[in-house]
Every structure is written in structure tokens, then in C-alpha cells.
Write a protein that holds these residues in place. Sequence first.
Motif, PDB file in Angstrom:
ATOM      1  N   GLU A  10      45.797  58.191 -31.811  1.00  0.00           N
ATOM      2  CA  GLU A  10      45.292  57.132 -30.924  1.00  0.00           C
ATOM      3  C   GLU A  10      46.429  56.176 -30.526  1.00  0.00           C
ATOM      4  OE1 GLU A  10      42.194  54.881 -32.813  1.00  0.00           O
ATOM      5  OE2 GLU A  10      41.976  53.504 -31.130  1.00  0.00           O
ATOM      6  N   GLU A  38      38.037  49.435 -35.558  1.00  0.00           N
ATOM      7  CA  GLU A  38      38.965  50.225 -36.372  1.00  0.00           C
ATOM      8  C   GLU A  38      38.293  50.696 -37.659  1.00  0.00           C
ATOM      9  OE1 GLU A  38      42.160  51.439 -35.697  1.00  0.00           O
ATOM     10  OE2 GLU A  38      41.385  50.846 -33.742  1.00  0.00           O
ATOM     11  N   GLU A  95      35.223  53.543 -36.361  1.00  0.00           N
ATOM     12  CA  GLU A  95      35.364  54.598 -35.352  1.00  0.00           C
ATOM     13  C   GLU A  95      35.514  56.007 -35.932  1.00  0.00           C
ATOM     14  OE1 GLU A  95      38.729  53.763 -32.815  1.00  0.00           O
ATOM     15  OE2 GLU A  95      40.002  53.302 -34.519  1.00  0.00           O
TER      16      GLU A  95
HETATM   17 CO    CO Z   1      40.945  52.537 -32.752  1.00  0.00          CO
END
Ligand code: CO
Length: 141
Positions: free
Chosen positions: A11, A99, A102
Motif C-alpha cells: 500500500e 490502519e 483494513e
Molecule cells: Co492503509
Amino acid sequence: MATPSMEDYIEQIYLLIEQKGYARVSDIAEALSVHPSSVTKMVQKLDKDEYLVYEKYRGFTLTSKGKKVGKRLVYRHDLLEDLLRTIGVMEENIYNDVEGIEHHLSWNAIDRIGDLVQFFEEDETRVHALRDIQKKNEEPE
Ligand code: CO
């Protein structure tokens, strides 16, 4: 914060390349608050798994597989931020909350959350109705 997962790395690398055109070990280490040696180790693993091509002195690029996965992970992150913002979560909590959750949701759940965000986006009165409930719930008994 827990040790960043492989998904966190992909990511961040995707985001860095999107924003700056390249991703350096030092930038990734800073973004994920980890030691550069951890980044190097993960980058080598991601190279082996064909998410990126790593050249020691020239940095690296994402493969098409890496780009595809990165794009999906960033979409998921942004969608979850949209969800939390829509349901009225305080701005200062949103990034860390996303965070935290997810990596623990199935893609099935992500698709249904996409429907829910769309449900609110398509008709603003739905957001207002939710805010009314929230106001009521915040009133002292
Ligand atoms: Co993230």
C-alpha cells in the motif's frame, strides 16, 4: 502499532510511487515507522513474490501484479476512510482506525461497505437522518 504487514508495504509503496514517481527504502521506513533494514527484508520478499523488481542501488518498481494489488489496497483504505467520515467518526481518529481494521475485513465485507457508502452518497438526507440519531444519542438522559 503492530508490525506492518505485507499489505501495508505494498500500500505504502504504491502511494509513494503515485505521489513522487519512486519509492525509496528510507521513505517507506519513515511512512511505516520501521527500521530501514526491515524494509529491505520485506522488499526482497516482495521481489521474490513478484510484486516488485528490486535493484539494490537504483530503487525499485512495482510489477503489474504489484500495481494491481496496490491499487486495490489503496481503494480499500480510502473506502474505509469514507465510511468512518460518513458515519461521523472524529477526523483525528480516522487514519489510525482504518490502519487498524483494513487488513481484517474480507473483500465481501469491503464490497458491502462500498454499497453502504454509496447509499449515503446518493441521498444527502440519509446522512442528515443519521446525524439526527447521533444528536439524540449524545443528549444527556
Ligand atoms: Co492503509
